[in-house]
Design an enzyme around this catalytic site. Structure first.
Site: not given
Ligand code: FAD
Length: 430
Positions: A159, A353
């Site tokens: 990332c 992005c």
């Molecule tokens: P997450 O949004 O991290 O969600 C995971 C969820 O699972 C969380 O709510 C967590 O609590 C839950 N979880 C974890 N373990 C368990 C468990 N055992 N039981 C139940 N629930 C659980 N992408 C873009 O396109 N544009 C951006 O500007 C961008 N900015 C970013 C900035 C940062 C700092 C980071 C780290 C990433 C960014 N990203 C961006 C990349 C990506 O879009 C994000 O990381 C996004 O939040 C990923 O989505 P996700 O649903 O996979 O995971």
């Protein structure tokens, strides 16, 4: 009646539940398990870390939204997935059975893989909103006693956009505080070149990002790994193209934010056939796990091989738009599976992005994500900062209202010629 459970209510899991609810009839049950009762918009974390946002501005209480859309909600989290039994053991010991499961648990942050890395050690993080709040407190200390700053990502990270974003946002916040002249800044990354981003570059991200770093007097080191961190001191090694050591140095810092490598969360890690050695969910082109085809994976938790060989490990990012396309493909394949039909929908995995730099930014579209591409476009300008604020407001509105995809979004995508799904076959709800 089928029971579809979504594990994780982050960026992917929330809209997954909303889209399933919209497409499945009321006879089917949709439930969400999350660690905690709140949704937090991760892309705004860099703004939290410099005080441009308050925590409450980027959070949404999920229980009322889920209840109003007839989605079951379990904020106690999952302790362990038991795929052979089609059950999830919840954090309080309760068992929840499913017919179909979508894993959307995002990343586990592997700070422990490098001594001294992360909030429990000596460096800051912006991966979680609470880390960003700690980073804000450290930023206040930096302003009180300025000194060298090191920003970047460690080997194995996947990332990179947020690392660049944060370097430029912090630089802008330091300029606003009239402290920039007292803070030498260095950007370190395992990427083989600036702007690689885990995607072998998009358009001219190399030229654009190098130019921005030069313009803002931020020095950089590529092909660089972090060996360990001590208070105020980073031990790094720069490697050659053949991965041999070029030089090892100590970088002093007063403030450092380094993105860690990601791995799968403990609840799914180490399940034979479900996850790879780093705990990422193995999926086929229809987002299904080959061993447990009733289990699907979306978002950061899925396994994607790295793009080409690099001297240090550089992972492929999973960004918002890619995740939305995985969500739509998964919804359609679950609808088909419930109707007894084979899956047909495939995500496009395009990278679209906006990287914000505080008062400008870089936008890029990689279609498809793996080169050579049909669309390989990047551009920069002050409009990117405005567009990112618009995206934040728009996405939070979607989460607050339980809207999977609004008319405006479909219209905008059509206008830009961006496809969310591969046109395998015209989809009709069976
Ligand atoms: P997450 O949004 O991290 O969600 C995971 C969820 O699972 C969380 O709510 C967590 O609590 C839950 N979880 C974890 N373990 C368990 C468990 N055992 N039981 C139940 N629930 C659980 N992408 C873009 O396109 N544009 C951006 O500007 C961008 N900015 C970013 C900035 C940062 C700092 C980071 C780290 C990433 C960014 N990203 C961006 C990349 C990506 O879009 C994000 O990381 C996004 O939040 C990923 O989505 P996700 O649903 O996979 O995971």
């Amino acid at each position: 009646m089928a029971h579809v459970v979504v594990l994780g209510a982050g960026l992917g899991g929330t809209i997954m539940a909303y889209e399933l609810r919209k497409e499945l009839g009321p006879e089917h049950r949709v439930s969400v398990i999350n660690k905690g009762a709140t949704y937090s918009f991760v892309p705004s974390n860099p703004w939290i870390a410099v005080g441009w946002r308050e925590k409450k501005q980027i959070e949404v209480e999920l229980a009322p939204v889920m209840a109003s859309h007839n989605i079951g909600f379990y904020p106690q989290g999952a302790a362990r997935l038991l795929p052979a039994e089609r059950k999830v053991e919840l954090g309080d010991g309760e068992m929840l059975s499913y017919d179909y499961l979508v894993v959307a648990t995002g990343p586990d942050l592997a700070f422990d893989e490098i001594e001294g890395l992360g909030p429990a050690g000596y460096t800051q993080s912006i991966c979680h909103v609470d880390h960003a709040l700690d980073a804000k407190a450290a930023f206040e200390q930096l302003k009180a006693a300025p000194g060298p700053v090191v920003i970047g990502a460690v080997q194995g990270a996947s990332c990179y956009g947020p690392a660049y974003e944060f370097a430029f946002i912090l630089e802008k916040a330091l300029r606003d505080a009239k402290m920039r002249d007292k803070v030498p800044m260095t950007f370190i990354t395992p990427e083989p070149y600036i702007g690689h981003l885990g995607l072998d570059g998009v358009g001219d991200t190399k030229g654009l990002l190098e130019s921005k770093l030069r313009e803002r007097h931020i020095k950089w080191m590529t092909n660089t790994r972090v060996d360990k961190v001590e208070a105020g001191k980073l031990f790094v090694t720069e490697v050659n193209e053949d991965a041999s050591v070029k030089q090892s140095l100590e970088l002093p810092f007063v403030y450092s934010m380094l993105l860690p490598a990601f791995r799968g969360v403990a609840a799914v890690r180490g399940i034979e056939g479900l996850t790879n050695p780093r705990g990422f969910v193995i999926i086929d082109k229809f987002q299904r796990n080959p061993t447990y085809p009733e289990v699907y994976g979306i978002g950061v938790c899925v396994a994607i091989p790295p793009m080409g060989k690099t001297p240090l490990a550089v992972g492929v990012p999973k960004t918002g738009f890619m995740i939305e396309s995985m969500v739509t493909a998964t919804t359609r394949n679950i609808v088909l599976a419930i109707a007894g039909e084979a899956p047909r929908a495939q995500a496009t995995w395009n990278a679209v992005c906006l990287a914000d730099f505080g008062d400008s930014g870089v936008a890029f579209i990689a279609q498809p994500q793996i080169p050579p591409r049909n669309v390989n476009w990047s551009a920069s300008g002050a409009w990117v900062h405005t567009a990112k604020i618009g995206f934040e407001k728009y996405f939070l509105h979607k989460i607050r209202t339980g809207q999977p995809e609004t008319f405006y979004e479909k219209f905008a995508l059509k206008l830009l010629g961006i496809d969310k799904l591969k046109a395998v076959e015209e989809f009709k709800v069976p």
